[in-house]
Design a protein around this motif. Sequence first.
Motif, PDB file in Angstrom:
ATOM      1  N   VAL A   1      -9.198  -2.495  -0.244  1.00  0.00           N
ATOM      2  CA  VAL A   1      -8.655  -1.456  -0.809  1.00  0.00           C
ATOM      3  C   VAL A   1      -8.155  -2.666  -1.400  1.00  0.00           C
ATOM      4  O   VAL A   1      -8.726  -2.869  -2.800  1.00  0.00           O
ATOM      5  N   ASN A   2      -7.323  -3.829  -1.277  1.00  0.00           N
ATOM      6  CA  ASN A   2      -6.811  -4.801  -1.837  1.00  0.00           C
ATOM      7  C   ASN A   2      -8.288  -4.818  -2.485  1.00  0.00           C
ATOM      8  O   ASN A   2      -7.729  -6.270  -4.041  1.00  0.00           O
TER       9      ASN A   2
ATOM     10  N   HIS B   1      -9.453  -4.147  -5.320  1.00  0.00           N
ATOM     11  CA  HIS B   1      -8.712  -4.603  -6.567  1.00  0.00           C
ATOM     12  C   HIS B   1      -9.171  -6.314  -6.608  1.00  0.00           C
ATOM     13  O   HIS B   1      -9.269  -5.862  -8.153  1.00  0.00           O
TER      14      HIS B   1
ATOM     15  N   THR C   1      -4.773   3.527  -6.225  1.00  0.00           N
ATOM     16  CA  THR C   1      -4.570   4.183  -4.811  1.00  0.00           C
ATOM     17  C   THR C   1      -3.546   2.846  -4.285  1.00  0.00           C
ATOM     18  O   THR C   1      -3.072   3.401  -3.560  1.00  0.00           O
ATOM     19  N   LEU C   2      -3.959   2.007  -4.337  1.00  0.00           N
ATOM     20  CA  LEU C   2      -3.007   0.996  -3.666  1.00  0.00           C
ATOM     21  C   LEU C   2      -1.679   1.527  -4.439  1.00  0.00           C
ATOM     22  O   LEU C   2      -0.859   1.140  -3.432  1.00  0.00           O
TER      23      LEU C   2
ATOM     24  N   TYR D   1       7.064   1.038  -7.496  1.00  0.00           N
ATOM     25  CA  TYR D   1       6.035   0.999  -8.589  1.00  0.00           C
ATOM     26  C   TYR D   1       6.206   1.430  -9.915  1.00  0.00           C
ATOM     27  O   TYR D   1       6.642   0.176 -10.819  1.00  0.00           O
TER      28      TYR D   1
ATOM     29  N   LEU E   1      -3.590   4.551   4.023  1.00  0.00           N
ATOM     30  CA  LEU E   1      -3.475   3.005   3.824  1.00  0.00           C
ATOM     31  C   LEU E   1      -2.242   2.194   3.861  1.00  0.00           C
ATOM     32  O   LEU E   1      -2.265   0.977   5.282  1.00  0.00           O
ATOM     33  N   THR E   2      -1.016   2.815   4.699  1.00  0.00           N
ATOM     34  CA  THR E   2      -0.230   2.496   4.935  1.00  0.00           C
ATOM     35  C   THR E   2      -0.458   2.307   7.078  1.00  0.00           C
ATOM     36  O   THR E   2       0.097   0.956   7.121  1.00  0.00           O
TER      37      THR E   2
ATOM     38  N   TYR F   1      -6.166  -0.911   4.018  1.00  0.00           N
ATOM     39  CA  TYR F   1      -5.388  -1.819   2.567  1.00  0.00           C
ATOM     40  C   TYR F   1      -5.550  -2.350   2.481  1.00  0.00           C
ATOM     41  O   TYR F   1      -5.840  -3.360   1.083  1.00  0.00           O
TER      42      TYR F   1
ATOM     43  N   THR G   1      -8.578   1.308  -8.033  1.00  0.00           N
ATOM     44  CA  THR G   1      -7.772   0.342  -6.503  1.00  0.00           C
ATOM     45  C   THR G   1      -7.049   0.382  -6.857  1.00  0.00           C
ATOM     46  O   THR G   1      -6.143   0.682  -6.080  1.00  0.00           O
TER      47      THR G   1
ATOM     48  N   VAL H   1       0.923   4.169  -2.561  1.00  0.00           N
ATOM     49  CA  VAL H   1       1.194   3.177  -1.337  1.00  0.00           C
ATOM     50  C   VAL H   1       2.868   2.781  -1.171  1.00  0.00           C
ATOM     51  O   VAL H   1       3.854   3.080  -0.246  1.00  0.00           O
TER      52      VAL H   1
END
Length: 157
Positions: free
Chosen positions: A27-28, A31, A82-83, A91, A17-18, A24, A79, A86
């Motif tokens: 996926v975003n 979401h 998954t995010l 978070y 993802l990075t 990314y 999702t 990163v």
Amino acid sequence: MMAALEWLSASFLAQALTASPTLYLFVNAAHILSIGILAGAILPLDLRILGFFSRFPLSVLGPFLSRSAMAGVVLAMLTGMTLFTVKAPEYAANVAFLTKLVLLGGGIANALLLHAHAGWQDALKTERASVSVKVFATISLIAWIAAIVAGRWIGFL
């Protein structure tokens, strides 16, 4: 705990993802779309339970919108997890993220309790919601809207 979070952020998924802004982005976007599916189903259902849109049968809307909301929740969780990989340590320390998780848990628990409540089946049969079912719908509105706000708040902390 910190080691597990750092491991997540170093995982293949997080690195993919990075390394790929396009991945990314998708996926975003998925979401956000899943949140739209959830909100687009749960808000009209809760409002219908509370007495709005009474010309539309709850017996038809209830099961369909409940399943749609469930699909939205599942997709949002997949999702979102998954995010999360990163920046897992960041978070996990973010008060808005933690608030969002509590609100998600509350929203899901509220939905499960509603569907286990005898009043839900009665409301589907009679097209009228009892006071207790209306309380569930009110809690649902508050929890899901607050979860969306908390989710948006994450980026500002």
